[in-house]
Write a protein that holds these residues in place. Structure first.
Motif, PDB file in Angstrom:
ATOM      1  N   TRP A  64       0.842  -1.188   0.000  1.00 44.87           N
ATOM      2  CA  TRP A  64       0.000   0.000   0.000  1.00 44.87           C
ATOM      3  C   TRP A  64       0.881   1.242   0.000  1.00 44.87           C
ATOM      4  N   PRO A  65       0.356   2.354  -0.485  1.00 47.32           N
ATOM      5  CA  PRO A  65       1.006   3.618  -0.144  1.00 47.32           C
ATOM      6  C   PRO A  65       1.041   3.704   1.385  1.00 47.32           C
ATOM      7  N   SER A  66       2.218   3.961   1.968  1.00 50.26           N
ATOM      8  CA  SER A  66       2.336   3.871   3.436  1.00 50.26           C
ATOM      9  C   SER A  66       1.245   4.641   4.156  1.00 50.26           C
ATOM     10  N   LEU A  67       0.945   5.841   3.636  1.00 44.29           N
ATOM     11  CA  LEU A  67       0.011   6.734   4.324  1.00 44.29           C
ATOM     12  C   LEU A  67      -1.365   6.111   4.517  1.00 44.29           C
ATOM     13  N   ILE A  68      -1.771   5.204   3.670  1.00 46.26           N
ATOM     14  CA  ILE A  68      -3.129   4.664   3.752  1.00 46.26           C
ATOM     15  C   ILE A  68      -3.163   3.160   3.998  1.00 46.26           C
ATOM     16  N   ALA A  69      -2.024   2.567   4.361  1.00 46.99           N
ATOM     17  CA  ALA A  69      -2.047   1.136   4.704  1.00 46.99           C
ATOM     18  C   ALA A  69      -3.052   0.922   5.830  1.00 46.99           C
ATOM     19  N   PRO A  70      -3.834  -0.159   5.781  1.00 47.50           N
ATOM     20  CA  PRO A  70      -4.847  -0.385   6.825  1.00 47.50           C
ATOM     21  C   PRO A  70      -4.222  -0.361   8.218  1.00 47.50           C
ATOM     22  N   TYR A  71      -3.103  -1.040   8.369  1.00 50.76           N
ATOM     23  CA  TYR A  71      -2.319  -1.000   9.609  1.00 50.76           C
ATOM     24  C   TYR A  71      -0.869  -0.769   9.215  1.00 50.76           C
ATOM     25  N   GLN A  72      -0.115  -0.148  10.097  1.00 47.90           N
ATOM     26  CA  GLN A  72       1.280   0.150   9.777  1.00 47.90           C
ATOM     27  C   GLN A  72       2.214  -1.000  10.144  1.00 47.90           C
ATOM     28  N   VAL A  73       1.934  -1.670  11.256  1.00 39.47           N
ATOM     29  CA  VAL A  73       2.895  -2.635  11.785  1.00 39.47           C
ATOM     30  C   VAL A  73       2.191  -3.923  12.177  1.00 39.47           C
ATOM     31  N   CYS A  74       2.816  -5.064  11.827  1.00 41.51           N
ATOM     32  CA  CYS A  74       2.334  -6.365  12.305  1.00 41.51           C
ATOM     33  C   CYS A  74       3.449  -7.022  13.130  1.00 41.51           C
ATOM     34  N   PHE A  75       3.103  -7.427  14.340  1.00 41.23           N
ATOM     35  CA  PHE A  75       4.059  -8.134  15.209  1.00 41.23           C
ATOM     36  C   PHE A  75       3.784  -9.632  15.140  1.00 41.23           C
ATOM     37  N   ILE A  76       4.821 -10.414  14.878  1.00 34.33           N
ATOM     38  CA  ILE A  76       4.642 -11.872  14.825  1.00 34.33           C
ATOM     39  C   ILE A  76       5.528 -12.543  15.881  1.00 34.33           C
ATOM     40  N   PRO A  77       4.929 -12.945  17.009  1.00 34.58           N
ATOM     41  CA  PRO A  77       5.700 -13.632  18.053  1.00 34.58           C
ATOM     42  C   PRO A  77       6.005 -15.079  17.629  1.00 34.58           C
ATOM     43  N   PRO A  78       6.917 -15.766  18.354  1.00 38.49           N
ATOM     44  CA  PRO A  78       7.321 -17.118  17.952  1.00 38.49           C
ATOM     45  C   PRO A  78       6.175 -18.106  18.091  1.00 38.49           C
ATOM     46  N   LYS A  79       6.331 -19.240  17.413  1.00 39.75           N
ATOM     47  CA  LYS A  79       5.356 -20.330  17.503  1.00 39.75           C
ATOM     48  C   LYS A  79       5.423 -20.934  18.899  1.00 39.75           C
ATOM     49  N   LYS A  80       4.253 -21.302  19.392  1.00 42.70           N
ATOM     50  CA  LYS A  80       4.183 -21.982  20.692  1.00 42.70           C
ATOM     51  C   LYS A  80       4.995 -23.277  20.624  1.00 42.70           C
ATOM     52  N   GLY A  81       5.823 -23.498  21.637  1.00 47.29           N
ATOM     53  CA  GLY A  81       6.591 -24.745  21.664  1.00 47.29           C
ATOM     54  C   GLY A  81       7.911 -24.688  20.903  1.00 47.29           C
ATOM     55  N   SER A  82       8.182 -23.536  20.220  1.00 44.15           N
ATOM     56  CA  SER A  82       9.448 -23.428  19.493  1.00 44.15           C
ATOM     57  C   SER A  82      10.560 -23.058  20.467  1.00 44.15           C
ATOM     58  N   LYS A  83      11.806 -23.134  19.981  1.00 44.57           N
ATOM     59  CA  LYS A  83      12.957 -22.782  20.827  1.00 44.57           C
ATOM     60  C   LYS A  83      12.906 -21.322  21.267  1.00 44.57           C
ATOM     61  N   GLU A  84      12.300 -20.504  20.405  1.00 46.78           N
ATOM     62  CA  GLU A  84      12.289 -19.056  20.685  1.00 46.78           C
ATOM     63  C   GLU A  84      11.073 -18.635  21.511  1.00 46.78           C
ATOM     64  N   GLU A  85      10.319 -19.611  22.021  1.00 49.75           N
ATOM     65  CA  GLU A  85       9.024 -19.318  22.627  1.00 49.75           C
ATOM     66  C   GLU A  85       9.065 -18.181  23.646  1.00 49.75           C
ATOM     67  N   LYS A  86      10.142 -18.129  24.442  1.00 49.53           N
ATOM     68  CA  LYS A  86      10.190 -17.096  25.485  1.00 49.53           C
ATOM     69  C   LYS A  86      10.259 -15.688  24.880  1.00 49.53           C
ATOM     70  N   GLY A  87      10.552 -15.595  23.579  1.00 52.30           N
ATOM     71  CA  GLY A  87      10.536 -14.306  22.887  1.00 52.30           C
ATOM     72  C   GLY A  87       9.146 -13.690  22.813  1.00 52.30           C
ATOM     73  N   ALA A  88       8.116 -14.512  23.021  1.00 48.40           N
ATOM     74  CA  ALA A  88       6.741 -14.005  22.934  1.00 48.40           C
ATOM     75  C   ALA A  88       6.509 -12.867  23.924  1.00 48.40           C
ATOM     76  N   VAL A  89       7.036 -13.041  25.143  1.00 46.34           N
ATOM     77  CA  VAL A  89       6.862 -12.017  26.170  1.00 46.34           C
ATOM     78  C   VAL A  89       7.594 -10.738  25.765  1.00 46.34           C
ATOM     79  N   LEU A  90       8.820 -10.903  25.269  1.00 42.60           N
ATOM     80  CA  LEU A  90       9.598  -9.739  24.831  1.00 42.60           C
ATOM     81  C   LEU A  90       8.847  -8.975  23.741  1.00 42.60           C
ATOM     82  N   MET A  91       8.214  -9.728  22.854  1.00 38.13           N
ATOM     83  CA  MET A  91       7.495  -9.079  21.760  1.00 38.13           C
ATOM     84  C   MET A  91       6.264  -8.347  22.278  1.00 38.13           C
TER      85      MET A  91
END
Lengths: 402, 402
Positions: free
Chosen positions: A290-317
């Motif tokens: 999208w043109p940045s100015l009219i994107a429906p949302y500006q940012v999407c946060f994707i935390p780690p998958k449940k049960g993955s090695k990085e799982e504790k990153g979910a809280v940080l995110m």
């Protein structure tokens, strides 16, 4: 539903706009409103049901043929569903008796649904039968003043496309069923465009081929050969003169206290068409942009998958998501945390790409570093950055939200 | 045009909304949007052209009779212009196959034009044939959850009317052509109201008379005699159950992975009707009054007439106008300086009263005092105050603008 796409068919050439598309459209309308107000535009709102007698008076009841949706009410009175509102607005201004030259120019506009019974609706919102348009109608005291208004509106249209970061050309155009003597189209160059254009390579001249003779193959100013290209029409301006004011008797009292016909112009921006055309020209095969100015949302946060090695990153995110909302309040309503952590990051990234976020922030492997590092995908430039919490906030604090 | 009133007839039961009315409507929609978002509402936008087959499926193509505006497209396909969208939204949700109970509730709403071929359109926007409505449709996983949603939406509606400062009653209502088993109306008590209501004087019970038997003349809770009154319906809520989800097969996967029909509710707020009803109940014979929050403009400045004794007050007023915009930025776009100084103050005050400003500030005789004193008319309370520049700014800094 937030993840559910942008539009959904509701019948031939008719679409439901899903929540993300509505957000983009409201941002676009906000931008257009600001530019219209900046040139003295006053927003009104005219009905879709347009009495047949207005269209008979202008001659367009017959001229528009099958493009008009027509219906009768319970008393047998005929209406069309307005595809455009020259007749209605001129009749409205004509009803303001005692209008003085001091009250001119009037620059009236609306952002409403328009209806056109297209023989072959296609390309989704690019050629649909029910769509949103911003239409402005102007009333001036003299031809000269009307031409000044015409330039002002064209300038405002250029500012809209510049703010959106869309490459456009303003070309000489045919006046078609609207009429008048001068007309321009605003076109986004694109291979799928339905209009054929010719451009002077150094920018002296640009026209829709409908307006020029087959022999004209060089620029009338510099003589360079004209380049053919295709475009999607997203705006159209018309200098109308007194074509409609003479039919409906839209007059004003001049400085000499004489009744005179108002000099009119009309101007359209295809609101839903701009959305569709912008996606068409900016997107890649894999992801919507999208043109940045009219994107429906500006940012999407994707935390780690449940049960993955990085799982504790979910809280940080989640902390980062909250911190961002606090540090950059204008993004608070424009950020989405995709907490469907039963899905892989890859699957969620794919969904994110279908909606088009200027920024996607992923808690990948390096979220376990000390300090934690996030993956930041800048979707409109294709860049991937590895940033700490502070780095993310600094980057996103520069995002413009309308 | 800014001074030109609120609406203008465009045909039987159809109106142009002039710029001031559009401003009020956009403020009202902003307020409604906030309340809908606060209960998890997602805004979408469904077409006005609604295919006949949807209405045939629900049985309402015949049931709605002549209230539906009907038309055929160039291929002979039948449509109506949507007066409400139960069929369309249920069909849309049914198309989302694989919907999981985890994604429920869905609370979808839109603010769009609706069409109803009223036999006798009347009272301006109170009963028109093309009007704006906010309609929400909810989808829940169980009857219990759907009733929770029902209460949440009613609470949100109450907050809307409270924010507007409008006295309202929530009454038991008939389900009419929409159907379902539970229904309430939100009514503004008013003599010109078309609905007949009965109220328990201590607030235990309130109903539209359509829903009770003629014998019921006392409150079922406290036994007090019920008071008859008249009301203007401005909102309506329906618990629908599976009436529409069973027709269109709008299902979801339950926690046990079984397909189940969604439990629905639908909810309407008459946007243009609220504007008209608010003016109706608040205004006096001489002047229009708006709920402050949605007044088209908050403040009107009236400088002295040219050539009057107070003429030099014009400059002081212009300064005040500029100072206010700086000191209270949220009022900058909400203040109007009526510089038609060829007209008397009285004439301009009369015009101001036709539009309805919560505050009118006049440079009257005491503008020649040292320090200058301005007349401040608080239109919603009927008070007149005499305030210095500082006093005016202090007073107006408390005005809430949405």
């Amino acid at each position: 539903m937030v993840q559910g796409g942008l539009i959904c068919p509701a019948g031939p050439g008719c679409y439901h706009y899903l929540p993300s598309a509505v957000r983009a459209m409201e941002k676009l309308v906000g931008l257009i409103d600001r530019e219209m107000r900046a040139i003295g535009g006053q927003k009104l709102n005219m009905p879709s049901l347009s009495p047949a007698e207005l269209w008979r008076a202008s001659g367009r009841w017959d001229q528009m043929g099958r493009e008009l949706f027509r219906l009768a009410d319970r008393h047998g009175k005929d209406y069309c569903l307005g595809p455009t509102h020259e007749e209605a607005v001129t009749d409205l201004v004509a009803a303001q008796t005692n209008l003085s030259y001091r009250q001119l120019p009037l620059r009236l506009y609306q952002v409403t649904r328009k209806f056109r019974d297209e023989p072959k609706p296609r390309f989704g919102l690019l050629r649909s039968r029910e769509f949103y348009m911003k239409d402005m109608y102007t009333f001036d005291a003299s031809e000269e003043a009307a031409h000044r208004t015409y330039s002002l509106v064209c300038d405002a249209y250029r500012r809209v496309f510049e703010a959106l970061g869309l490459r456009f050309v303003q070309v000489q155009a045919d006046t078609g069923s609207i009429g008048g003597t001068v007309s321009h189209e605003f076109q986004l160059p694109a291979d799928i465009g339905e209009d054929r254009l010719v451009l002077c390579p150094t920018g002296h001249f640009a026209a829709n081929v409908e307006t020029i003779s087959a022999e004209q193959t060089t620029c009338p100013t510099c003589g360079e050969p004209l380049t053919p290209t295709r475009g999607i029409e997203v705006g159209h301006t018309f200098y109308l003169g007194t074509k409609y004011s003479s039919v409906f008797n839209a007059t004003f009292y001049s400085a000499e206290n004489k009744l005179q016909l108002a000099e009119m112009g009309c101007y359209g921006l295809g609101v839903t068409r701009i959305l569709a055309a912008a996606i068409e020209v900016l997107s890649t095969e894999d992801s919507i942009r999208w043109p940045s100015l009219i994107a429906p949302y500006q940012v999407c946060f994707i935390p780690p998958k449940k049960g993955s090695k990085e799982e504790k990153g979910a809280v940080l995110m989640e902390h980062l998501y909250d911190d961002l909302a606090e540090a950059v309040p204008q993004l608070a309503g424009d950020s989405v945390l995709d907490d469907r952590t039963q899905l892989t990051i890859g699957k969620r990234l794919k969904d994110a790409n279908k909606l088009g976020y200027p920024y996607v922030i992923i808690a990948g492997k390096r979220v376990c570093d000390d300090p934690p590092v996030f993956e930041v995908w800048s979707q409109n430039t294709g860049e991937v950055m590895f940033l700490t919490r502070e780095g993310v906030i600094e980057l996103l604090s520069k995002v413009r939200v309308p």
